[in-house]
Design a protein around this motif. Sequence first.
Motif, mmCIF file in Angstrom:
data_model
loop_
_atom_site.group_PDB
_atom_site.id
_atom_site.type_symbol
_atom_site.label_atom_id
_atom_site.label_comp_id
_atom_site.label_asym_id
_atom_site.label_seq_id
_atom_site.Cartn_x
_atom_site.Cartn_y
_atom_site.Cartn_z
ATOM 1 N N THR A 30 29.637 8.276 -4.560
ATOM 2 C CA THR A 30 30.913 8.104 -3.865
ATOM 3 C C THR A 30 30.723 7.664 -2.416
ATOM 4 N N SER A 31 29.520 7.803 -1.892
ATOM 5 C CA SER A 31 29.273 7.394 -0.506
ATOM 6 C C SER A 31 28.747 5.958 -0.409
ATOM 7 N N HIS A 32 28.615 5.279 -1.543
ATOM 8 C CA HIS A 32 28.181 3.881 -1.524
ATOM 9 C C HIS A 32 29.149 3.094 -0.648
ATOM 10 N N PRO A 33 28.640 2.222 0.238
ATOM 11 C CA PRO A 33 29.523 1.520 1.179
ATOM 12 C C PRO A 33 30.595 0.650 0.516
ATOM 13 N N ASP A 34 30.370 0.189 -0.703
ATOM 14 C CA ASP A 34 31.351 -0.667 -1.364
ATOM 15 C C ASP A 34 32.236 0.076 -2.372
ATOM 16 N N ALA A 35 31.964 1.370 -2.600
ATOM 17 C CA ALA A 35 32.816 2.147 -3.515
ATOM 18 C C ALA A 35 34.173 2.378 -2.864
ATOM 19 N N GLU A 36 35.217 2.274 -3.664
ATOM 20 C CA GLU A 36 36.569 2.500 -3.165
ATOM 21 C C GLU A 36 37.231 3.576 -4.019
ATOM 22 N N LEU A 37 37.664 4.639 -3.362
ATOM 23 C CA LEU A 37 38.363 5.724 -4.029
ATOM 24 C C LEU A 37 39.256 6.417 -3.018
ATOM 25 N N ALA A 38 40.236 7.141 -3.523
ATOM 26 C CA ALA A 38 41.179 7.837 -2.651
ATOM 27 C C ALA A 38 40.432 8.794 -1.727
ATOM 28 N N ASP A 39 40.948 8.950 -0.512
ATOM 29 C CA ASP A 39 40.310 9.839 0.465
ATOM 30 C C ASP A 39 40.133 11.247 -0.082
ATOM 31 N N TRP A 40 41.131 11.755 -0.807
ATOM 32 C CA TRP A 40 41.035 13.127 -1.303
ATOM 33 C C TRP A 40 39.922 13.259 -2.338
ATOM 34 N N LEU A 41 39.642 12.189 -3.110
ATOM 35 C CA LEU A 41 38.523 12.226 -4.057
ATOM 36 C C LEU A 41 37.193 12.142 -3.322
ATOM 37 N N ALA A 42 37.110 11.285 -2.320
ATOM 38 C CA ALA A 42 35.878 11.162 -1.532
ATOM 39 C C ALA A 42 35.575 12.470 -0.813
ATOM 40 N N ASP A 43 36.616 13.145 -0.307
ATOM 41 C CA ASP A 43 36.417 14.432 0.363
ATOM 42 C C ASP A 43 35.961 15.502 -0.623
ATOM 43 N N ARG A 44 36.533 15.486 -1.807
ATOM 44 C CA ARG A 44 36.202 16.507 -2.809
ATOM 45 C C ARG A 44 34.827 16.278 -3.428
ATOM 46 N N TYR A 45 34.413 15.008 -3.524
ATOM 47 C CA TYR A 45 33.122 14.647 -4.125
ATOM 48 C C TYR A 45 32.361 13.755 -3.154
ATOM 49 N N PRO A 46 31.784 14.355 -2.101
ATOM 50 C CA PRO A 46 31.176 13.555 -1.038
ATOM 51 C C PRO A 46 29.873 12.857 -1.422
ATOM 52 N N GLY A 47 29.227 13.241 -2.485
ATOM 53 C CA GLY A 47 27.963 12.612 -2.850
ATOM 54 C C GLY A 47 28.048 11.788 -4.114
ATOM 55 N N GLU A 48 28.599 12.398 -5.161
ATOM 56 C CA GLU A 48 28.726 11.699 -6.428
ATOM 57 C C GLU A 48 29.809 12.361 -7.253
ATOM 58 N N MET A 49 30.333 11.608 -8.183
ATOM 59 C CA MET A 49 31.286 12.165 -9.128
ATOM 60 C C MET A 49 31.107 11.478 -10.471
ATOM 61 N N THR A 50 31.517 12.163 -11.518
ATOM 62 C CA THR A 50 31.467 11.626 -12.866
ATOM 63 C C THR A 50 32.899 11.475 -13.358
ATOM 64 N N VAL A 51 33.224 10.285 -13.814
ATOM 65 C CA VAL A 51 34.546 10.027 -14.369
ATOM 66 C C VAL A 51 34.409 9.761 -15.860
ATOM 67 N N VAL A 52 35.501 9.972 -16.572
ATOM 68 C CA VAL A 52 35.536 9.758 -18.010
ATOM 69 C C VAL A 52 36.522 8.637 -18.308
ATOM 70 N N MET A 53 36.054 7.652 -19.027
ATOM 71 C CA MET A 53 36.944 6.600 -19.531
ATOM 72 C C MET A 53 37.090 6.841 -21.023
ATOM 73 N N GLN A 54 38.282 7.333 -21.413
ATOM 74 C CA GLN A 54 38.471 7.626 -22.822
ATOM 75 C C GLN A 54 39.876 7.277 -23.278
ATOM 76 N N HIS A 55 40.788 8.223 -23.244
ATOM 77 C CA HIS A 55 42.112 8.002 -23.816
ATOM 78 C C HIS A 55 43.033 7.203 -22.906
ATOM 79 N N TRP A 56 42.979 7.481 -21.608
ATOM 80 C CA TRP A 56 43.898 6.799 -20.714
ATOM 81 C C TRP A 56 43.140 6.206 -19.544
ATOM 82 N N PHE A 57 43.177 4.918 -19.448
ATOM 83 C CA PHE A 57 42.715 4.200 -18.267
ATOM 84 C C PHE A 57 43.503 2.907 -18.244
#
Length: 161
Positions: free
Chosen positions: A43-70
Motif C-alpha cells: 500500500t505504500s508503493h508510490p504508484d498505488a492509489e487507494l482511499a486515505d482511510w485504507l492506506a491509514d488502516r493498512y500502512p504496509g500491505e493489504m490483501t484484497v479479494v476479487m470474487q463475487h462483487w467487483f
Amino acid sequence: MSRDIDYGNLMHSAMRGLIKTVLQDVADHGLPGAHHFFITFDTSHPDAELADWLADRYPGEMTVVMQHWFDNLVVGEDGFSVTLNFGDAPEPLYIPYDAIKTFVDPSVEFGLRFESAEDEDEEEPSADPMPPAINTDHAQEDADTAQKSDAQVVSLDSFRK
C-alpha cells in the motif's frame, strides 16, 4: 567485464505478465466458475492509489479479494484498477503490478509470491506466509478464509541458484 542473466527479475516480469493476462481475461469475460483471487500488495508503493482511510488502516500491505462483487476492472500496462466493496462502501483502487506481493487463486490451488531483497535478508521466515485477507464480500468470509489456507504459494526464489 562480464554480465549475468538476471533470472530472478526475468521470472518476476514473466509472472507479472501472467497476472496481467489473467486479469485482462477476467475484465473481458468475467470470473469463470469458482475462480477468485487474493491479491496482496504494498500500500505504500508510490504508484498505488487507494482511499486515505485504507492506506491509514493498512500502512504496509493489504490483501484484497476479487470474487463475487467487483466493478470497473481496467487492466493497464503497468497496473490495474478495480472498484471493490469494503463494508458496503465501494472504493476504487489502482494496484501497480510491481506492488503485488502475492497473487493466489485458491479455487485451483495456484499462487505466486514476489520476494524482494529485504525478504531474502530476513533470517526467520514468517509463520504466516500471507497476511489475512480483507474480504470484500462478507457472506463468503469463512469459506474464503478456509480456501485460502489450502492454496499453494510458489516462491520464485526457490528456483534461484
